[in-house]
Design an enzyme around this catalytic site. Structure first.
Site, PDB file in Angstrom:
ATOM      1  N   CYS A 173       0.840  -1.203   0.000  1.00  0.00           N
ATOM      2  CA  CYS A 173       0.000   0.000   0.000  1.00  0.00           C
ATOM      3  C   CYS A 173       0.879   1.260   0.000  1.00  0.00           C
ATOM      4  CB  CYS A 173      -0.867  -0.038   1.252  1.00  0.00           C
ATOM      5  SG  CYS A 173      -1.898   1.400   1.471  1.00  0.00           S
ATOM      6  N   THR A 203      -0.042   4.369   0.226  1.00  0.00           N
ATOM      7  CA  THR A 203      -0.501   5.366   1.196  1.00  0.00           C
ATOM      8  C   THR A 203       0.081   5.080   2.576  1.00  0.00           C
ATOM      9  OG1 THR A 203      -2.550   5.357  -0.083  1.00  0.00           O
ATOM     10  CG2 THR A 203      -2.580   6.569   1.979  1.00  0.00           C
ATOM     11  N   CYS A 258      -1.215   3.179  -6.486  1.00  0.00           N
ATOM     12  CA  CYS A 258      -2.120   2.656  -5.456  1.00  0.00           C
ATOM     13  C   CYS A 258      -2.424   1.231  -5.889  1.00  0.00           C
ATOM     14  CB  CYS A 258      -3.397   3.485  -5.400  1.00  0.00           C
ATOM     15  SG  CYS A 258      -4.720   2.731  -4.422  1.00  0.00           S
TER      16      CYS A 258
HETATM   17  N1  DGL Z   1      -4.333   0.690  -1.721  1.00  0.00           N
HETATM   18  C1  DGL Z   1      -3.812   1.831  -1.111  1.00  0.00           C
HETATM   19  C2  DGL Z   1      -2.556   2.354  -1.798  1.00  0.00           C
HETATM   20  O1  DGL Z   1      -1.846   1.612  -2.425  1.00  0.00           O
HETATM   21  C3  DGL Z   1      -4.716   2.898  -0.599  1.00  0.00           C
HETATM   22  C4  DGL Z   1      -6.187   2.913  -0.881  1.00  0.00           C
HETATM   23  C5  DGL Z   1      -6.917   3.666   0.222  1.00  0.00           C
HETATM   24  O2  DGL Z   1      -7.112   3.057   1.277  1.00  0.00           O
HETATM   25  O3  DGL Z   1      -7.244   4.857   0.066  1.00  0.00           O
HETATM   26  O4  DGL Z   1      -2.229   3.495  -1.685  1.00  0.00           O
END
Ligand code: DGL
Length: 268
Positions: A74, A76, A189
């Site tokens: 992830c 984020t 993401c």
């Molecule tokens: N899947 C996540 C990323 O790679 C974040 C998605 C989210 O929870 O806003 O950043």
């Protein structure tokens, strides 16, 4: 082969795009997939609160699963808390992921690159530093998408997505400057690769959509202990373990989610 699992962590089902690649490279490994869906979407969180949540949550996950490595595909979460997690749990090896700005800068011909990510990832100093370090000769546009991760979550469960909504989210990625056009969009993401065909369909012109899932899986492979007796140490020796699990922090998942994770070889 060690029974200790590889832990993969994401805010939702997006990290399954990386699990898919990891499975191909390491079919004999055991995986535990953790979705912090109780806190989804991460993109909207205030930084301090999310950092504290991640450090606390990983304390419990490490104690409970004793993983060989903890992978956080992830963006984020990684761009925010990887350093804090490493400091809090120095005995644990963490694999993070950050927007693939370096490979995009190496590949672009037009010099116009967009990074499509959550509002959280777009705001991070870490992301800006990556641009300064690797892409100073390019024009990099950061596009924070409010809705795409949730659209991908719904699409994976129902098979339906509003293409106009996808188009609206990706349109800011497309720049034209002095006869040049954006030629690479970084999917920063984990959720977005699930929608890439709809992105291709609704894009104003063809671009290279850069999906880092395979690169993350290859990085995992280099960090895991070699498996003796295999051709390249590539963890190909064991039989599939058949006991891989998905855990959702909100509790037992609904039927659609259960079917979804089963499709990725996980019990929930
Ligand atoms: N899947 C996540 C990323 O790679 C974040 C998605 C989210 O929870 O806003 O950043």
């Amino acid at each position: 082969m060690s029974e200790r699992p590889v832990l993969l962590f994401d805010s939702g089902v997006g990290g399954l795009t990386v699990l898919r690649e990891a499975r191909v490279l390491m079919p004999g490994r055991r995986f535990v997939y953790v979705a912090d869906d109780a806190a989804f979407p991460y993109g909207d969180w205030e930084e301090e609160a999310l950092r504290a949540r991640l450090v606390e949550l990983f304390g419990r996950l490490i104690a409970e699963h004793d993983p060989l490595i903890a992978v956080i595909p992830c963006n984020t979460a990684s761009t925010l808390a990887l350093g804090d997690l490493r400091a809090a749990y120095p005995e644990m090896r963490f694999v993070g992921t950050v927007p693939a700005i370096k490979p995009a800068a190496e590949r672009t011909r037009s010099g116009l690159v967009s990074v499509l990510a959550t509002p959280g990832t777009v705001k991070r100093q870490y992301t800006r530093d990556l641009i300064r370090q690797w892409a100073s000769k390019c024009h990099v546009r950061l596009v924070g998408s409010v809705h795409l991760a949730a659209l991908a979550e719904a699409y994976m469960r129902t098979g339906f997505v509003d293409e106009e909504a996808v188009r609206a989210e990706i349109l800011p990625c497309f720049m034209e400057e002095d006869g040049r056009r954006t030629d690479i969009v970084v999917l920063a993401c984990t959720h977005y690769p699930f929608l890439v065909n709809r992105m291709r369909k609704t894009a104003p012109w063809p671009v290279d959509w850069l999906d880092p899932a395979e690169a993350i899986a290859r990085r995992m492979l280099t960090l895991l202990p070699r498996v003796e007796g295999t051709e390249n140490g590539a963890q190909r020796g064991g039989e599939p373990q058949g006991a891989d699990r998905a855990i959702f922090t909100s509790g037992p998942p609904d039927q659609a989610t259960l079917w979804l994770v089963r499709g990725f070889g996980l019990a929930a």
